[in-house]
Scaffold this active site. Sequence first.
Site, PDB file in Angstrom:
ATOM      1  CE  LYS A 125      -6.538  35.742  -1.952  1.00  0.00           C
ATOM      2  NZ  LYS A 125      -7.694  35.874  -2.785  1.00  0.00           N
ATOM      3  CE  LYS A 170      -4.589  24.296 -10.351  1.00  0.00           C
ATOM      4  NZ  LYS A 170      -4.710  24.942 -11.644  1.00  0.00           N
ATOM      5  CE  LYS A 195     -11.823  28.175   0.596  1.00  0.00           C
ATOM      6  NZ  LYS A 195     -12.784  29.137   0.132  1.00  0.00           N
TER       7      LYS A 195
END
Length: 338
Positions: free
Chosen positions: A113, A196, A193
């Site tokens: 992140k 959204k 993968k």
Amino acid sequence: MTKKRVFSGIRPTGEFHLGNYFGALRTWVDLVENYECIYSVVDYHAITTPFDPKEMPLTIFNSMASLLAIGLSPENCSLMLQSDVPEHTELAWVLSCIAPLGQMERMTQFKEKSQQSPENINLGLLSYPALMASDIIVYRAQAVPVGDDQVQHLELTRDLTRKFNNQYGEFFPDPEPILSKTPRLMGLDGKSKMSKSLGNHISLFEQPDVLQKKVLTAVTDENRKRRSDPGNPDICNIFALHNIFSSAEEVETVNRECRTAGIGCVDCKKMLLTHVEPFIAPFRDRYTELQNKPAEVHEAFQEGAKRCRPIARETVDGVKQRMGLGSHAVSQQSVTAS
Ligand code: AMP
Ligand code: TRP
């Protein structure tokens, strides 16, 4: 015999997709029969990455409705919104004083992140796993269903739990992971993968026409250029979905007929659709129904918070007592001194 307690959480991302379901949520539903389950929409975790406060209420509501739509309810588990029970963040502070900085910095998700948004490396992103550990142990949960991406965080939870127990006396059980059978579902682009944010997903509540369009335009084995070319199911994400949705017999047929160019990708996709649409339909119907019954969603989560709060309070009080903190411990001290 009392049932073992399970806790799990999911970040509010709005509507969930098939990856969320098969990677995590299906296990949640499976467990309600034999465990005392507490499931949470973890809104405080959501603010570690950029978000829009105007969109947040709807995103959270949709995530709450999604959990009800897949079959969870106050009758079979406790559903709660993380920020409704402030003890989660209270205990997270304590855990952040136990967690070694070096170990936190080595967490894969933190590193990923931080790389994704170098302009937003906040302290919450680093202490994210301490809040997750708190979510679990504030209920003294014994088992935690997680996707494989969260196993490292659960290991950290176990380290912190053991450390607390060693330093302040045995208090927390060791939470066990319960791993899902589908660790990673690929997205319709066949490259990453299902996610959204990448837009390569099938929503758990997809409308029939959108579902059809998404499946029919999905990437398959890119080496199969013509209908007459044999395909390779091992690298085809549509075949991966057949493995989940279709009978063993049909999987076998698809596997054979793809390799021999007996069927084309469109045939294969149409076969898949005959299974995915009826699977999604009841979830979608219930989700649509709940959109018109917001009170039912709020009541379910309110009731959950009401059940959860006393358990969490008792844990935090126990922690403070063991650590010699709070006015209760101080007043006991003055009693002994006088
Ligand atoms: P996210 O909020 O996208 O991290 O997803 C919540 C949880 O769903 C993750 O912790 C995973 O366990 C699971 N999950 C998400 N995407 C997938 C996927 N494509 N395949 C399997 N599991 C997934
Ligand atoms: N970190 C988890 C995820 O990204 C969500 C989560 C928060 C969680 N608290 C938890 C999962 C406690 C299990 C237990 O998917």
